[in-house]
Design a protein around this motif. Structure first.
Motif: not given
Length: 424
Positions: A364-372
């Motif tokens: 959840q953290v990794a995907a959110g930061q990559l999309l941001d």
């Protein structure tokens, strides 16, 4: 007369290239099949795999030869009864609830941000090499409170340990590399364990050194074996799941757009990735007594290979099982990271993966930061890369073109949603 198709050879290059046609043949015609190459009974239907994970007649005695040599001692997957319940109670609190949210979520966020910073201004990158394969190992090293300068060392041990576990063909060089990694990791950890027992800190390794349940504490070998297991099992699942998640979303731009617009869909997309392309494709069990499944009878003492990749695409369990769909109605994200999951990627029952909520938080953290960080992303080579591997499976490379977003102001790092609260 209809001629039955031949059962697949799970050690063949053809199966490794794409196991899913073979899984369909097994489910339809050979739901219980003795595979001569692995000398095990292949189980491919969802109901049978789920039973093998839940029914105590299917033991984990096979791990004595499959896992223990690489980890240097007995680990949670091998244990049963009180031994298992006590050992799990010693380690599980660190991977759920308040401990995970308050102590380790900042560690996860920092490691994701640092890895992304290294390619934030790049026109393209390989998300496997630059992020997915590094991220979970770096997180584990930092959770344990170990020297961050040793990230690369731990990554090497991780690669060797996973190679040992995936060594279905029993290559002697691969096996020895795995055993050597276990010895080196143990030698590295032992003096640190002794120091943490004398001067415990606020890290996971100190917690393992000092935790006590029902008068039981972990000895040195328990701890080194658990850390080895954490590196291989915790690293491999998150590594391949992250890569597969982004490959699956990039291959379905409408679903990627939906996830970008609604970040609460990240765990939904993760759950569907675990179903559609599970990073661990098979897990073994050993029968304590003769047992009958939908395809026949397994004798006592036999090795059973539970084909997770086949069960998770069983047409008896899922509508359109060969379609990636984050909005499917037959997979509940509310239970996808618990022992009540309606997929089998984390196992089920008493040996359900203790690190499932950690994996959820990391993805959840990794995907959110990559999309941001990258408001636009697509395949650099124009097409989705194929998965590789038989025991574990995922993209070996994921080259993507990137359109960087604006850097967040200093001290204002976007916070990701909190991991789910564990109901246990």
């Amino acid at each position: 007369m209809t001629t039955l198709p031949q059962p697949p050879d799970i050690l063949s290059p053809e199966f490794a290239a794409d196991p899913y046609p073979g899984y369909r043949i097994l489910r339809a015609h050979y739901p219980l099949f003795h595979d001569p190459g692995t000398d095990s009974f292949l189980v491919s239907r969802y109901e049978d795999v789920a039973r093998a994970f839940r029914d105590p007649v299917f033991t984990t005695d096979n791990y004595a030869w499959q896992l223990e040599p690489a980890h240097g001692g007995r680990t949670l997957p091998q244990m049963s009864g009180r031994e298992h319940s006590v050992r799990r109670a010693l380690v599980a609190p660190a991977f759920r609830g308040r401990e995970l949210r308050e102590k380790f979520l900042p560690v996860i966020e920092r490691n994701a941000r640092e890895l992304i910073d290294a390619f934030r201004d790049a026109a393209e990158t390989d998300l496997v090499a630059s992020f997915a394969t590094r991220f979970p190992i770096n997180v584990i090293v930092d959770m344990l409170g170990l020297d961050r300068a040793d990230h690369d060392r731990f990554h090497g041990w991780y690669v060797s340990a996973v190679g040992f576990l995936a060594n279905l063909a029993q290559d002697p060089e691969v096996a020895e590399a795995g055993r050597r990694a276990g010895r080196e990791l143990s030698a590295y950890l032992l003096p640190i364990i002794h120091e943490r027992r004398a001067n415990p800190g606020d890290d996971l390794l100190s917690t393992l050194c000092t935790a006590e349940v029902e008068g039981t504490r972990m000895n040195d070998r328990d701890i080194t074996s658990f850390v080895s297991l954490l590196l291989s099992a915790g690293g491999e699942t998150t590594d391949k799941a992250l890569a597969a998640l982004f490959r699956n979303l990039l291959a379905h731009p409408d679903q990627l757009a939906a996830v970008r617009a609604d970040r609460s869909l990240i765990p939904v997309a993760f759950a569907e990735t675990l179903r559609f392309t599970p990073p661990v494709q098979m897990i073994m069990r050993q029968t304590a007594a003769e047992v009958t499944l939908s395809g026949g009878t397994v004798p006592a003492g036999a090795t059973v290979t539970c084909l997770i990749g086949a069960a998770n695409r069983d047409e008896r369990q899922y509508a359109r099982p060969d379609t990636f769909d984050v909005l499917r109605g037959d997979l509940s994200p509310a239970t996808a990271f618990s022992a009540a999951a309606d997929h089998v990627a984390f196992g089920l029952g008493r040996h359900f993966c203790a690190g499932a909520l950690l994996a959820h938080a990391e993805v959840q953290v990794a995907a959110g930061q990559l999309l941001d960080a990258f408001p636009a992303m697509d395949f650099a080579e124009g097409a989705a890369p194929a998965d590789a591997g038989v025991f574990t499976r995922g993209p070996e490379h994921l080259r993507v073109r990137l359109a960087p977003g604006e850097d967040p102001p200093d001290g204002l790092i976007p916070r990701t949603p909190q991991p789910p609260r564990d109901s246990r």
